[in-house]
Design a protein around this motif. Structure first.
Motif, PDB file in Angstrom:
ATOM      1  N   UNK A 101       1.024  -1.392   0.067  1.00  0.00           N
ATOM      2  CA  UNK A 101      -0.119  -0.295   0.095  1.00  0.00           C
ATOM      3  C   UNK A 101       1.160   0.720   0.239  1.00  0.00           C
ATOM      4  N   UNK A 102       0.344   2.339  -0.907  1.00  0.00           N
ATOM      5  CA  UNK A 102       1.789   3.687  -1.277  1.00  0.00           C
ATOM      6  C   UNK A 102       1.315   4.056   0.195  1.00  0.00           C
ATOM      7  N   UNK A 103       0.035   4.358   0.916  1.00  0.00           N
ATOM      8  CA  UNK A 103       0.128   5.541   1.995  1.00  0.00           C
ATOM      9  C   UNK A 103      -1.390   4.612   3.006  1.00  0.00           C
ATOM     10  N   UNK A 104      -1.956   4.737   4.240  1.00  0.00           N
ATOM     11  CA  UNK A 104      -2.136   4.416   5.036  1.00  0.00           C
ATOM     12  C   UNK A 104      -4.049   4.398   3.703  1.00  0.00           C
ATOM     13  N   UNK A 105      -4.401   5.636   3.947  1.00  0.00           N
ATOM     14  CA  UNK A 105      -5.832   5.976   2.883  1.00  0.00           C
ATOM     15  C   UNK A 105      -5.765   4.135   1.977  1.00  0.00           C
ATOM     16  N   UNK A 106      -4.664   4.066   1.250  1.00  0.00           N
ATOM     17  CA  UNK A 106      -4.957   3.039   0.711  1.00  0.00           C
ATOM     18  C   UNK A 106      -5.121   1.856   1.044  1.00  0.00           C
ATOM     19  N   UNK A 107      -4.349   1.614   1.762  1.00  0.00           N
ATOM     20  CA  UNK A 107      -4.834   0.280   3.098  1.00  0.00           C
ATOM     21  C   UNK A 107      -5.927   0.183   3.399  1.00  0.00           C
ATOM     22  N   UNK A 108      -6.642   1.348   3.820  1.00  0.00           N
ATOM     23  CA  UNK A 108      -7.656   1.240   4.789  1.00  0.00           C
ATOM     24  C   UNK A 108      -8.657   1.490   3.187  1.00  0.00           C
ATOM     25  N   UNK A 109      -8.887   1.666   2.377  1.00  0.00           N
ATOM     26  CA  UNK A 109      -9.846   1.430   1.109  1.00  0.00           C
ATOM     27  C   UNK A 109      -9.683   0.193   0.954  1.00  0.00           C
ATOM     28  N   UNK A 110      -8.334  -1.089   1.295  1.00  0.00           N
ATOM     29  CA  UNK A 110      -8.389  -2.061   0.479  1.00  0.00           C
ATOM     30  C   UNK A 110      -8.380  -3.455   1.699  1.00  0.00           C
ATOM     31  N   UNK A 111      -8.377  -2.821   2.279  1.00  0.00           N
ATOM     32  CA  UNK A 111      -8.424  -3.340   3.709  1.00  0.00           C
ATOM     33  C   UNK A 111      -8.036  -4.920   3.933  1.00  0.00           C
ATOM     34  N   UNK A 112      -8.725  -5.998   3.674  1.00  0.00           N
ATOM     35  CA  UNK A 112      -9.902  -7.196   3.599  1.00  0.00           C
ATOM     36  C   UNK A 112      -8.262  -7.601   2.518  1.00  0.00           C
ATOM     37  N   UNK A 113      -7.732  -6.954   1.910  1.00  0.00           N
ATOM     38  CA  UNK A 113      -6.375  -7.468   0.857  1.00  0.00           C
ATOM     39  C   UNK A 113      -5.337  -7.429   1.737  1.00  0.00           C
ATOM     40  N   UNK A 114      -4.706  -6.843   1.753  1.00  0.00           N
ATOM     41  CA  UNK A 114      -3.893  -5.429   2.377  1.00  0.00           C
ATOM     42  C   UNK A 114      -4.241  -6.008   4.035  1.00  0.00           C
TER      43      UNK A 114
END
Lengths: 327, 327
Positions: free
Chosen positions: B32-45
């Motif tokens: 994930x590039x950013x924490x927002x990116x991680x939160x938007x794809x949480x189940x995957x990341x």
């Protein structure tokens, strides 16, 4: 210039230029992928966008397609901030009577403004999912401006110079929840679900003389379930957009893409009708002694379109939405 | 897991995992590039992030570097929404006396909440530029939660299950502007400049038993210009974070990364001190008959750190900021 955003499954959607006649659209991914992207890099992209817009209007832009507003998201599907004023004092004074709330102090001289959700705007033809009819479902027709970067404590004149785009707004409201939230002093939250936008955002020059004194001098024609509801004039705004943006930026800088709204368009003349149900209801109470109009039911539709004084269509396109039960 | 965001010139910054001991950081751009990116794809990341976090804590993560909180932005430099409650009723009741505002209706049973700006958060060591000392500059120590997607009208239990991360907050406030904005009923806007965050956002498991009943059972130690100001216990919150998130989502869905705050941490016990100046001032008035403490001056510093009951440091790291005049 006229801009719209096509839904493409991303949070910011796909930017297109819309021809002045509203018939053609042109994607410009080589210049900007989204309208937010364009606003964040405006000094660099405005010239190239204008060149493509001119070509589109001349009919010689390769890759142009028919413009279909039904495929549009809000021009900015998400925005850094959404700050909504109540700059038509006639509306505010009627609302005080409707909600039986105390007079707002300094209402004539200091704008009032709340911060709304800006992460999940509705497109012009999107259904409006809401939990229950009991919340008092209401539309609110407004105009708004999209800003470039605004420094903290900017003057009204400096703030007005930061206006990049003008938009037309339906600020959905839940009237059963508003009075309590006002009484807490913390302001509207549950009373303000997702806000909707007409498909096209325009640079001020597209309005010609209808953009003057920091106001949008267009009538906002509103229909509810196919019946005329009102066509109040945006030019009667008691504070200019320069004053509203300066109010918003008093203790914070605004980042590019922030949206500032006028509040419900409202005219002193009863003949202009209204741009929200709550206002019609209190006018019924005052003028006729009783409220005759209820709020919206699931399945109801609202239609909003700005028009010039001569009756010709404004540049923003149409908002037409149906209220539906949330799943 | 523990996360921080390094400033890198982008709006969302660069995500790093922070080791449990706070000494090492590991960028994870392949996940994930950013924490927002991680939160938007949480189940995957979430799984891959946990694997790298475990490796970092074992000391065998290639590419780990020393963690330097001075280089941090807020964990989420921008967020879809920032919704701040006032869930410590002791604080709210004291504020009513401080501001001489009418009692908030249903204050014991319905949370109050305002929407703040979420596009321009301050990092833990960022200066705080403000236009004038005359605005009554105050800090407010809080805890908050970062949510995954929350459906509209979620129950408190369902809302609590959407909590992904816990954060520590300094909700800067301008006390000279708040009472007027409360009286308008539109709520706080100018009274709430950019909000600041401690460097590290943590998954709930990092708090162990200190995360229970939807509350953060840590003491928030606050110092002003090097002197002890208070260490109120976050566990005394009258509404749980599940109740606060459900309140926020009553008529809107929350998109991933939305932040919900507790409001100023405040305890009934006078011995705990306070987490904001306005509260100390009204206590002085009540207990000693007069206000002795002024608000902050340019150059003043505030320091906030959560600690466990045994005095050991909480996982969020330190907020330490200086107030400066805006240019």
């Amino acid at each position: 210039m006229k801009f719209a955003t096509l839904k493409n499954g991303t949070l910011d959607g796909r930017l297109v230029l819309v021809s002045r006649d509203g018939r053609h659209a042109l994607a410009v991914p080589q210049i900007a992928t989204s309208l937010l992207d364009a606003l964040q890099r405006w000094p660099v992209v405005a010239g190239p966008l204008q060149e493509r817009y001119d070509a589109l209007n001349r009919g010689d832009a390769d890759g142009s397609v028919a413009f279909d507003p039904a495929t549009c998201a809000a021009p900015l599907p998400r925005s850094p901030q959404w700050l909504d004023g109540s700059a038509f004092l006639n509306h505010g004074r009627l609302m005080e009577q409707a909600f039986n709330t105390p007079p707002i102090p300094h209402f004539d001289t200091v704008p009032v403004m709340y911060q709304g959700a800006s992460d999940d705007f509705l497109g012009p033809h999107d259904d409006v999912p809401l939990p229950t009819e009991a919340d008092g479902i209401d539309f609110e027709g407004e105009f708004g401006v999209v800003c470039g970067p605004v420094p903290m404590a900017a003057s009204p004149a400096a703030a007005l110079a930061c206006v990049r785009l003008i938009v037309q707004i339906n600020d959905w409201s839940l009237r059963a929840l508003g009075p309590h939230e006002m009484k807490t002093g913390f302001g509207f939250l549950q009373a303000k679900p997702s806000t909707a936008f007409a498909p096209v955002a325009v640079t001020p020059d597209e309005l010609g003389d209808a953009w003057r004194d920091g106001r949008v001098h267009l009538r906002l024609h509103v229909q509810w379930n196919g019946e005329r509801f009102g066509e109040p004039d945006g030019g009667e705004m008691n504070f200019s957009f320069g004053e509203l943006v300066a109010h918003a930026a008093r203790t914070r800088r605004l980042t590019a893409g922030s949206i500032v709204g006028s509040g419900t368009v409202s005219n002193l003349s009863r003949g202009a009708g209204s741009a929200c149900i709550a206002e019609r209801r209190v006018i019924e109470k005052i003028d006729q002694g009783e409220i005759r109009t209820g709020f919206m039911r699931f399945g109801d539709r609202v239609r909003m379109q700005a028009r010039f004084d001569d009756g010709s269509e404004g540049p923003f396109g149409l908002i037409e939405q149906q209220v539906v039960p949330a799943r």
